[in-house]
Design an enzyme around this catalytic site. Structure first.
Site, PDB file in Angstrom:
ATOM      1  N   TYR A 145       1.085  -1.087  -0.007  1.00 12.20           N
ATOM      2  CA  TYR A 145       0.240   0.330   0.457  1.00 12.20           C
ATOM      3  C   TYR A 145       1.278   1.181  -0.205  1.00 12.20           C
ATOM      4  O   TYR A 145       2.135   1.518   0.676  1.00 12.20           O
ATOM      5  CB  TYR A 145      -1.009   0.078   1.147  1.00 12.20           C
ATOM      6  CG  TYR A 145      -1.576   1.617   1.065  1.00 12.20           C
ATOM      7  CD1 TYR A 145      -2.654   1.419   0.792  1.00 12.20           C
ATOM      8  CD2 TYR A 145      -1.310   2.055   2.377  1.00 12.20           C
ATOM      9  CE1 TYR A 145      -3.545   2.084   1.032  1.00 12.20           C
ATOM     10  CE2 TYR A 145      -2.441   3.415   2.386  1.00 12.20           C
ATOM     11  CZ  TYR A 145      -3.268   3.558   1.795  1.00 12.20           C
ATOM     12  OH  TYR A 145      -4.115   4.340   1.878  1.00 12.20           O
ATOM     13  N   ASP A 240       8.992   2.669  -0.583  1.00 10.58           N
ATOM     14  CA  ASP A 240       8.503   4.119   0.258  1.00 10.58           C
ATOM     15  C   ASP A 240       9.100   3.032   1.535  1.00 10.58           C
ATOM     16  O   ASP A 240       8.154   2.078   1.922  1.00 10.58           O
ATOM     17  CB  ASP A 240       6.639   3.425  -0.683  1.00 10.58           C
ATOM     18  CG  ASP A 240       5.618   4.246   0.786  1.00 10.58           C
ATOM     19  OD1 ASP A 240       6.875   4.746   1.432  1.00 10.58           O
ATOM     20  OD2 ASP A 240       4.817   3.882   0.060  1.00 10.58           O
ATOM     21  N   LYS A 272       4.994   9.859   8.328  1.00 14.45           N
ATOM     22  CA  LYS A 272       5.008   9.112   9.527  1.00 14.45           C
ATOM     23  C   LYS A 272       5.794   9.482  11.244  1.00 14.45           C
ATOM     24  O   LYS A 272       5.499  10.713  10.874  1.00 14.45           O
ATOM     25  CB  LYS A 272       4.664   7.945   9.637  1.00 14.45           C
ATOM     26  CG  LYS A 272       3.021   7.042   8.969  1.00 14.45           C
ATOM     27  CD  LYS A 272       3.104   5.439   9.141  1.00 14.45           C
ATOM     28  CE  LYS A 272       1.649   4.697   8.073  1.00 14.45           C
ATOM     29  NZ  LYS A 272       0.349   5.042   8.091  1.00 14.45           N
TER      30      LYS A 272
HETATM   31  C1  LIG Z   1       4.000   2.469   3.031  1.00 14.01           C
HETATM   32  C2  LIG Z   1       2.626   3.516   2.943  1.00 14.01           C
HETATM   33  N1  LIG Z   1       2.834   4.043   2.192  1.00 14.01           N
HETATM   34  C3  LIG Z   1       2.709   5.467   2.084  1.00 14.01           C
HETATM   35  C4  LIG Z   1       1.194   5.828   2.985  1.00 14.01           C
HETATM   36  C5  LIG Z   1       0.108   6.733   2.474  1.00 14.01           C
HETATM   37  O1  LIG Z   1       0.505   7.926   4.016  1.00 14.01           O
HETATM   38  P1  LIG Z   1      -0.454   8.542   4.020  1.00 14.01           P
HETATM   39  O2  LIG Z   1      -1.348   7.787   4.830  1.00 14.01           O
HETATM   40  O3  LIG Z   1       0.081   9.560   5.134  1.00 14.01           O
HETATM   41  O4  LIG Z   1      -1.254   9.512   3.027  1.00 14.01           O
HETATM   42  C6  LIG Z   1       0.842   4.559   4.039  1.00 14.01           C
HETATM   43  C7  LIG Z   1      -0.320   4.700   4.582  1.00 14.01           C
HETATM   44  O5  LIG Z   1      -0.364   3.743   6.067  1.00 14.01           O
HETATM   45  C8  LIG Z   1       2.277   3.462   3.997  1.00 14.01           C
HETATM   46  O6  LIG Z   1       2.240   2.948   5.186  1.00 14.01           O
END
Ligand SMILES: Cc1ncc(COP(=O)(O)O)c(C=O)c1O
Length: 440
Positions: A145, A240, A272
């Site tokens: 995700y 990511d 985060k």
């Molecule tokens: C690996 C990863 N990338 C991107 C995101 C998206 O971040 P946001 O919820 O701040 O948009 C998340 C959210 O949990 C994530 O775990």
């Protein structure tokens, strides 16, 4: 006389009247585990208090950001101080420079652009990769995700798997046509995709360690293979690190085991922890790639609140406080908790695997074979999780309301927190053992 309706239930009814599903992010709604979400009114270290005054040991940590625990006094003081002088100027300000310097000094990135959410970071990184390479296709992995970016929702984890949403209504087919979804941890699939379409692929995006299908770590050499394959074909690798960055290591960087040999991602995304509980995220990487961003280059990206002084101060203060001792204590607490969970489940004969990536972990139910892909994860007895979750909640432990999410520990998790875990686990393990598939 009937018992009064809990305040959380009252507020959730009000929320449902004015917000779709009563929440502003789907997994919060408890749909996968049943029941009413708790409205939290206070956070303090490792603990949360709900609107009815019940205290919970928190193993969600706002889905990852709260590395130091809730309401850390130094973070709060820094935020109060900066906010008292204005919350957003729409001009450059020093805290954003200091946060960028902190990230650049730790992670393998030459520069970073600050944004307000992980979704914005991955969306912008993909646009930049496409703009830099002049190619459209992207590769992602099933179960990973990367936020709710149109192109990245294909076979995504997190809320999509929690709520069993199969496709991506609202995403035009022409957007997903350029997305190649491969099985995670499958080098042959990567090789085959590049053999066929290598000169059309702009980038590969992968979670540095998957945490959104439950935790599934990359197998040794997998991330390195991605970096190498991308380089051989003129594509970019995007690691990511929104979830893993600054959570599993102080360097902000879990990514590539071959990093010492120079197999590094071209771009990294963060979020985060680096926002310290405020909306802040970032993407960064190779200087020549980052120079393609406006105003230095032609790829446009912008944000009204990007790098605002309050969020960047919270993030900067958090990162500065996150020293080696913080990570050592989180790692140790996480390992001890994993032991307690494993013992409690084994005592009730519940087959399971505790999947880990550094201090992040989750439980895989009803099997003794570790999962290495989304297909493996989907074989588990996820229906055991609801009864386990509710028994833990009843005993004052707040877990992610989904079997497909990582559990998060903070530096404020101490022996008292471990005692709460130890007290709660036997009944929860019994509930998991007695769970029936159709009761979930
Ligand atoms: C690996 C990863 N990338 C991107 C995101 C998206 O971040 P946001 O919820 O701040 O948009 C998340 C959210 O949990 C994530 O775990």
């Amino acid at each position: 006389m009937a018992a009064p309706t809990p305040v959380s239930d009252q507020w959730f009814s009000r929320a449902k009247a004015v917000s779709p599903g009563g929440v502003n992010s789907p997994v919060r709604a408890f749909r996968a585990v049943g029941g009413t979400p708790r409205f939290m009114v206070e956070g303090d270290g490792a603990w949360l208090t709900d609107a009815d005054g019940t205290r919970y040991l928190d193993l969600v940590g706002s889905w990852g950001p709260m590395l130091l625990g809730h309401a850390h006094p130094e973070v709060i003081a820094a935020v109060q101080d900066v906010a008292s002088r204005g919350t957003s100027f729409g001009t450059p300000s020093l805290p954003e420079v200091e946060l960028a310097e902190e990230i650049v000094s730790r992670a393998p990135v030459r520069s970073v652009r600050l944004v307000s959410s992980g979704t914005e970071a991955t969306m912008s990184a993909i646009r930049l990769a496409r703009g830099f390479t002049g190619r459209d296709r992207i590769v992602k992995f099933a179960g990973c995700y990367h936020g709710h970016v149109d192109a990245l929702l294909a076979e995504a984890g997190s809320g999509l798997v929690t709520l069993a949403i199969p496709g991506t209504p609202g995403v035009p087919a022409h957007v997903t046509n350029d997305v190649i979804v491969l099985p995670y941890n499958d080098p042959d699939a990567v090789a085959a995709a590049f053999a066929e379409l290598g000169d059309e692929i702009a980038c590969v995006i992968t979670e540095a360690a998957a945490g959104n299908m439950g935790v599934v770590a990359p197998e040794p050499g997998f991330n390195e293979l991605l970096a190498r394959t991308c380089r051989e074909h003129g594509a970019l690798m995007i690691s990511d690190e929104v979830m893993t960055g600054f959570r599993v290591t102080r360097s902000g960087y879990w990514g590539v085991d071959g990093a010492a040999e120079g197999w590094r991602p071209d771009l990294l995304t963060f979020g985060k922890v680096m926002g310290g509980g405020f909306p802040a995220a970032a993407f960064g990487g190779r200087a020549d790639v980052m120079d393609h961003l406006a105003p230095s280059g032609p790829v446009y990206q912008a944000g009204t609140l990007s790098g605002n002084p309050v969020a960047t101060t919270a993030g900067l203060t958090t990162l500065r406080l996150a020293d080696a001792d913080v990570y050592a204590s989180i790692d140790a607490w996480s390992a001890t908790a994993q032991g307690l969970i494993g013992d409690a489940l084994a005592a009730e004969g519940v087959e399971h695997v505790i999947q880990t990536a550094g201090n992040m972990f989750s439980v895989l139910w009803g099997t003794s074979t570790p999962a290495r892909s989304f297909a493996d994860v989907q074989q588990q007895q996820a229906w055991r999780y609801g009864p386990f979750f509710h028994a833990m909640l009843e005993a004052g432990v707040y877990l992610p309301p989904s079997a497909y999410e990582s559990w998060f520990v903070s530096a404020a998790h101490d022996d008292h927190a471990l005692s709460r875990m130890a007290e709660a686990l036997p009944a929860a393990a019994r509930a998991a053992a007695r769970a029936q598939e159709d009761t979930a």
